[in-house]
Design an enzyme around this catalytic site. Structure first.
Site, PDB file in Angstrom:
ATOM      1  N   SER A   1       0.834  -1.201   0.000  1.00  0.00           N
ATOM      2  CA  SER A   1       0.000   0.000   0.000  1.00  0.00           C
ATOM      3  C   SER A   1       0.869   1.251   0.000  1.00  0.00           C
ATOM      4  O   SER A   1       1.964   1.257   0.599  1.00  0.00           O
ATOM      5  CB  SER A   1      -0.865  -0.028   1.264  1.00  0.00           C
ATOM      6  OG  SER A   1      -1.416   1.232   1.500  1.00  0.00           O
TER       7      SER A   1
ATOM      8  N   LYS B   1       2.420  -3.895   6.720  1.00  0.00           N
ATOM      9  CA  LYS B   1       2.818  -3.946   5.299  1.00  0.00           C
ATOM     10  C   LYS B   1       4.325  -3.755   5.159  1.00  0.00           C
ATOM     11  O   LYS B   1       4.977  -4.446   4.363  1.00  0.00           O
ATOM     12  CB  LYS B   1       2.065  -2.865   4.504  1.00  0.00           C
ATOM     13  CG  LYS B   1       0.570  -3.110   4.385  1.00  0.00           C
ATOM     14  CD  LYS B   1       0.261  -4.320   3.515  1.00  0.00           C
ATOM     15  CE  LYS B   1      -1.218  -4.614   3.416  1.00  0.00           C
ATOM     16  NZ  LYS B   1      -1.519  -5.885   2.775  1.00  0.00           N
TER      17      LYS B   1
ATOM     18  N   TYR C   1      -1.455  -0.889  10.849  1.00  0.00           N
ATOM     19  CA  TYR C   1      -1.727  -1.528   9.552  1.00  0.00           C
ATOM     20  C   TYR C   1      -0.551  -1.296   8.597  1.00  0.00           C
ATOM     21  O   TYR C   1      -0.033  -2.237   7.978  1.00  0.00           O
ATOM     22  CB  TYR C   1      -3.029  -0.962   8.946  1.00  0.00           C
ATOM     23  CG  TYR C   1      -3.194  -1.265   7.476  1.00  0.00           C
ATOM     24  CD1 TYR C   1      -3.467  -2.553   7.037  1.00  0.00           C
ATOM     25  CD2 TYR C   1      -3.062  -0.259   6.516  1.00  0.00           C
ATOM     26  CE1 TYR C   1      -3.601  -2.839   5.679  1.00  0.00           C
ATOM     27  CE2 TYR C   1      -3.203  -0.529   5.169  1.00  0.00           C
ATOM     28  CZ  TYR C   1      -3.467  -1.817   4.745  1.00  0.00           C
ATOM     29  OH  TYR C   1      -3.594  -2.091   3.409  1.00  0.00           O
TER      30      TYR C   1
HETATM   31  P1  NAD Z   1     -10.854  -7.259   1.330  1.00  0.00           P
HETATM   32  O1  NAD Z   1     -11.043  -7.261   2.808  1.00  0.00           O
HETATM   33  O2  NAD Z   1     -12.024  -7.023   0.461  1.00  0.00           O
HETATM   34  O3  NAD Z   1     -10.165  -8.630   0.873  1.00  0.00           O
HETATM   35  C1  NAD Z   1      -9.291  -9.355   1.712  1.00  0.00           C
HETATM   36  C2  NAD Z   1      -9.763 -10.792   1.716  1.00  0.00           C
HETATM   37  O4  NAD Z   1      -8.890 -11.555   2.528  1.00  0.00           O
HETATM   38  C3  NAD Z   1     -11.169 -10.957   2.303  1.00  0.00           C
HETATM   39  O5  NAD Z   1     -11.961 -11.713   1.414  1.00  0.00           O
HETATM   40  C4  NAD Z   1     -10.941 -11.691   3.621  1.00  0.00           C
HETATM   41  O6  NAD Z   1     -12.028 -12.549   3.935  1.00  0.00           O
HETATM   42  C5  NAD Z   1      -9.661 -12.430   3.333  1.00  0.00           C
HETATM   43  N1  NAD Z   1      -8.841 -12.716   4.519  1.00  0.00           N
HETATM   44  C6  NAD Z   1      -8.483 -11.873   5.518  1.00  0.00           C
HETATM   45  N2  NAD Z   1      -7.700 -12.498   6.400  1.00  0.00           N
HETATM   46  C7  NAD Z   1      -7.512 -13.766   5.935  1.00  0.00           C
HETATM   47  C8  NAD Z   1      -6.779 -14.881   6.395  1.00  0.00           C
HETATM   48  N3  NAD Z   1      -6.071 -14.832   7.537  1.00  0.00           N
HETATM   49  N4  NAD Z   1      -6.809 -16.015   5.668  1.00  0.00           N
HETATM   50  C9  NAD Z   1      -7.521 -16.080   4.522  1.00  0.00           C
HETATM   51  N5  NAD Z   1      -8.256 -15.055   4.041  1.00  0.00           N
HETATM   52  C10 NAD Z   1      -8.227 -13.908   4.732  1.00  0.00           C
HETATM   53  O7  NAD Z   1      -9.680  -6.194   1.035  1.00  0.00           O
HETATM   54  P2  NAD Z   1      -9.167  -5.633  -0.362  1.00  0.00           P
HETATM   55  O8  NAD Z   1      -9.536  -4.188  -0.435  1.00  0.00           O
HETATM   56  O9  NAD Z   1      -9.514  -6.540  -1.468  1.00  0.00           O
HETATM   57  O10 NAD Z   1      -7.602  -5.683  -0.096  1.00  0.00           O
HETATM   58  C11 NAD Z   1      -6.783  -6.739  -0.546  1.00  0.00           C
HETATM   59  C12 NAD Z   1      -5.348  -6.481  -0.139  1.00  0.00           C
HETATM   60  O11 NAD Z   1      -4.928  -5.230  -0.662  1.00  0.00           O
HETATM   61  C13 NAD Z   1      -5.149  -6.384   1.379  1.00  0.00           C
HETATM   62  O12 NAD Z   1      -3.936  -7.000   1.709  1.00  0.00           O
HETATM   63  C14 NAD Z   1      -5.074  -4.894   1.624  1.00  0.00           C
HETATM   64  O13 NAD Z   1      -4.304  -4.585   2.771  1.00  0.00           O
HETATM   65  C15 NAD Z   1      -4.392  -4.397   0.361  1.00  0.00           C
HETATM   66  N6  NAD Z   1      -4.686  -2.986   0.046  1.00  0.00           N
HETATM   67  C16 NAD Z   1      -5.992  -2.576  -0.077  1.00  0.00           C
HETATM   68  C17 NAD Z   1      -6.254  -1.225  -0.335  1.00  0.00           C
HETATM   69  C18 NAD Z   1      -7.677  -0.726  -0.436  1.00  0.00           C
HETATM   70  O14 NAD Z   1      -7.885   0.497  -0.328  1.00  0.00           O
HETATM   71  N7  NAD Z   1      -8.663  -1.565  -0.667  1.00  0.00           N
HETATM   72  C19 NAD Z   1      -5.207  -0.304  -0.482  1.00  0.00           C
HETATM   73  C20 NAD Z   1      -3.888  -0.769  -0.371  1.00  0.00           C
HETATM   74  C21 NAD Z   1      -3.642  -2.121  -0.113  1.00  0.00           C
HETATM   75  N1  UFG Z   2     -12.546  11.273   3.444  1.00  0.00           N
HETATM   76  C1  UFG Z   2     -13.541  12.143   3.826  1.00  0.00           C
HETATM   77  N2  UFG Z   2     -14.686  11.606   4.356  1.00  0.00           N
HETATM   78  C2  UFG Z   2     -14.867  10.274   4.516  1.00  0.00           C
HETATM   79  C3  UFG Z   2     -13.840   9.387   4.105  1.00  0.00           C
HETATM   80  C4  UFG Z   2     -12.679   9.927   3.589  1.00  0.00           C
HETATM   81  O1  UFG Z   2     -13.414  13.357   3.708  1.00  0.00           O
HETATM   82  O2  UFG Z   2     -15.918   9.857   5.010  1.00  0.00           O
HETATM   83  C5  UFG Z   2     -11.303  11.832   2.846  1.00  0.00           C
HETATM   84  C6  UFG Z   2     -10.049  11.523   3.647  1.00  0.00           C
HETATM   85  O3  UFG Z   2      -9.853  12.487   4.658  1.00  0.00           O
HETATM   86  C7  UFG Z   2      -8.984  11.545   2.554  1.00  0.00           C
HETATM   87  C8  UFG Z   2      -9.717  11.017   1.319  1.00  0.00           C
HETATM   88  O4  UFG Z   2     -11.108  11.212   1.591  1.00  0.00           O
HETATM   89  O5  UFG Z   2      -8.573  12.860   2.292  1.00  0.00           O
HETATM   90  C9  UFG Z   2      -9.484   9.541   1.042  1.00  0.00           C
HETATM   91  O6  UFG Z   2      -9.750   8.790   2.224  1.00  0.00           O
HETATM   92  P1  UFG Z   2      -9.895   7.199   2.204  1.00  0.00           P
HETATM   93  O7  UFG Z   2     -10.238   6.769   3.594  1.00  0.00           O
HETATM   94  O8  UFG Z   2     -10.796   6.779   1.107  1.00  0.00           O
HETATM   95  O9  UFG Z   2      -8.436   6.695   1.779  1.00  0.00           O
HETATM   96  P2  UFG Z   2      -7.009   6.917   2.463  1.00  0.00           P
HETATM   97  O10 UFG Z   2      -6.146   7.608   1.460  1.00  0.00           O
HETATM   98  O11 UFG Z   2      -7.129   7.526   3.789  1.00  0.00           O
HETATM   99  O12 UFG Z   2      -6.522   5.427   2.687  1.00  0.00           O
HETATM  100  C10 UFG Z   2      -6.660   4.397   1.694  1.00  0.00           C
HETATM  101  C11 UFG Z   2      -6.804   3.069   2.406  1.00  0.00           C
HETATM  102  C12 UFG Z   2      -5.516   2.751   3.107  1.00  0.00           C
HETATM  103  C13 UFG Z   2      -4.387   2.780   2.126  1.00  0.00           C
HETATM  104  C14 UFG Z   2      -4.311   4.126   1.450  1.00  0.00           C
HETATM  105  C15 UFG Z   2      -3.233   4.176   0.402  1.00  0.00           C
HETATM  106  O13 UFG Z   2      -7.850   3.111   3.357  1.00  0.00           O
HETATM  107  O14 UFG Z   2      -5.591   1.452   3.671  1.00  0.00           O
HETATM  108  O15 UFG Z   2      -5.577   4.413   0.831  1.00  0.00           O
HETATM  109  O16 UFG Z   2      -3.379   3.143  -0.489  1.00  0.00           O
HETATM  110  F1  UFG Z   2      -3.232   2.556   2.774  1.00  0.00           F
END
Ligand code: NAD
Ligand code: UFG
Length: 333
Positions: A124, A152, A148
């Site tokens: 991330s 990572k 978190y």
């Molecule tokens: P998500 O929660 O939708 O998907 C994660 C999946 O992993 C879920 O289906 C959950 O049931 C499964 N899971 C969790 N723990 C587990 C375990 N111990 N064993 C087996 N399955 C398990 O999340 P996502 O948004 O699809 O994110 C996927 C990956 O990308 C994550 O590692 C997350 O940290 C990373 N990531 C997500 C974002 C974002 O904004 N969505 C940003 C940066 C990185």
């Molecule tokens: N925001 C609002 N109101 C809300 C939610 C968010 O104003 O209800 C604003 C936040 O302050 C920020 C922007 O919208 O300025 C984006 O916020 P998000 O929560 O959607 O995303 P972040 O950038 O904070 O974080 C996300 C994921 C993290 C990841 C990061 C970088 O949640 O896990 O992107 O990939 F690490």
């Protein structure tokens, strides 16, 4: 290739499963369903026209993971499985280190034992911490600001050490910026349980009338309109980035590399509200509140490395990100 997707029933995993299956790979999903539903796999199958095996398994069950790698003759793994809510990680750090760091160790041990050496890891942009310059390139110093993010970073460091110890590994660490949107079918998308923390799902629920208004967390940042700026990337572009990374690992000579996956463009919260209203015709009422703790003013990617080495370019525009989000959300009304 036969590819195992841990966390394959989740938001990014399900979209990546579609892209990989449509590129001709055989995908096997492994998920403990702690943040997803088994029915997603049927929906993936409706899009691809194929059936994809789902193994309901925790990635920390090393012996079972090893068995699954063998059973399906897996050649590469994409590791999505983990917990991802920043606020929850502050409340429950041990749960996060256990699921994310112990989960990665377990998977890597299983892969090592079975001789599977190709891995794509979901990291991330949060690992960059407070940006020292923008856009963020892969050489920007790292420094997570919450548990978190630290999980990572620990995993990234572990992967670098592993690759240094055994040059037969081929690992791509993908640092995602802000994934949003859904598959064009509206069959799969992001469906957080409870009140969403992230901006786009929150906007979608306001549009659907499930939440009264959006809280804009701060309008006094040093950004053009004072609200936070982020690099929103369509989840199908992100999924395509995994396909490109897996192809790259087949001919790469380096054991471990890091790539940003972002569009390189930053949009503010107010930009996002306006884009959503324009794309969907829905009105998004909002109120400006205080800053959310831990937020940075602006965060967007330098994506040149992925462009050069993976031949990957994000294709979708902001309007498509908003439209597809709404199509998925409104299917749930
Ligand atoms: P998500 O929660 O939708 O998907 C994660 C999946 O992993 C879920 O289906 C959950 O049931 C499964 N899971 C969790 N723990 C587990 C375990 N111990 N064993 C087996 N399955 C398990 O999340 P996502 O948004 O699809 O994110 C996927 C990956 O990308 C994550 O590692 C997350 O940290 C990373 N990531 C997500 C974002 C974002 O904004 N969505 C940003 C940066 C990185
Ligand atoms: N925001 C609002 N109101 C809300 C939610 C968010 O104003 O209800 C604003 C936040 O302050 C920020 C922007 O919208 O300025 C984006 O916020 P998000 O929560 O959607 O995303 P972040 O950038 O904070 O974080 C996300 C994921 C993290 C990841 C990061 C970088 O949640 O896990 O992107 O990939 F690490």
């Amino acid at each position: 290739m036969n590819i195992l997707l841990t966390g394959g029933a989740g938001y990014i995993g399900s979209h990546t499963a579609v892209v990989l299956a449509q590129a001709g790979h055989h995908v096997v999903l492994l998920d403990n369903l702690c943040n997803s539903q088994a029915s997603v796999v049927t929906r993936i199958g409706r899009i691809t026209g194929q059936a994809h095996p789902l193994e309901v398994c925790d990635v920390r069950e090393t012996a079972r993971v090893q068995h699954i790698l063998r059973q399906y003759n897996i050649q590469a793994v994409v590791h999505f499985a983990g917990l991802k809510a920043v606020g929850e990680s502050v409340q429950q750090p041990l749960a996060y280190f256990n699921a994310n760091v112990s989960g990665a160790i377990s998977l890597l041990e299983a892969m090592q034992a079975e001789g599977v050496r190709k891995l794509v890891f979901s990291s991330s942009a949060t690992v960059y911490g407070q940006p020292q310059y923008l856009p963020l390139d892969e050489d920007h110093p790292t420094g997570a600001i919450n548990p978190y993010g630290r999980t990572k970073l620990h995993i990234e460091e572990m992967l670098q050490d592993l690759a240094a110890s055994d040059a037969t590994w081929r690992i791509a660490i993908l640092r995602y910026f802000n994934p949003v949107g859904a598959h064009e079918s509206g069959l799969i998308g992001e469906d957080p349980s409870g009140t969403p923390n992230n901006l786009m799902p929150y906007i979608a629920r306001v549009a659907a009338g499930k939440l009264p208004y959006l809280n804009v967390w701060g309008d006094d940042y040093a950004t053009p309109d004072g609200t936070g700026v982020r690099d929103y990337i369509h989840v199908m572009d992100l999924a395509e980035g995994h396909r490109a990374a897996l192809d790259y690992l087949n001919h790469s000579t380096l054991p471990c590399e890091v790539f940003n996956l972002g569009t390189g463009k930053g949009y503010s919260v107010l930009d996002m509200i306006q884009a959503f209203e324009l794309a969907t015709g829905k009105r998004i009422p909002f109120q400006v509140g205080p800053r959310r703790s831990g937020d940075v003013a602006a965060c967007y990617a330098d994506n040149q490395k992925a462009a050069m080495k993976l031949a990957w370019h994000a294709q979708h525009q902001l309007g498509q990100m908003c439209q597809s989000t709404w199509q998925f959300e409104s299917g749930y009304l």
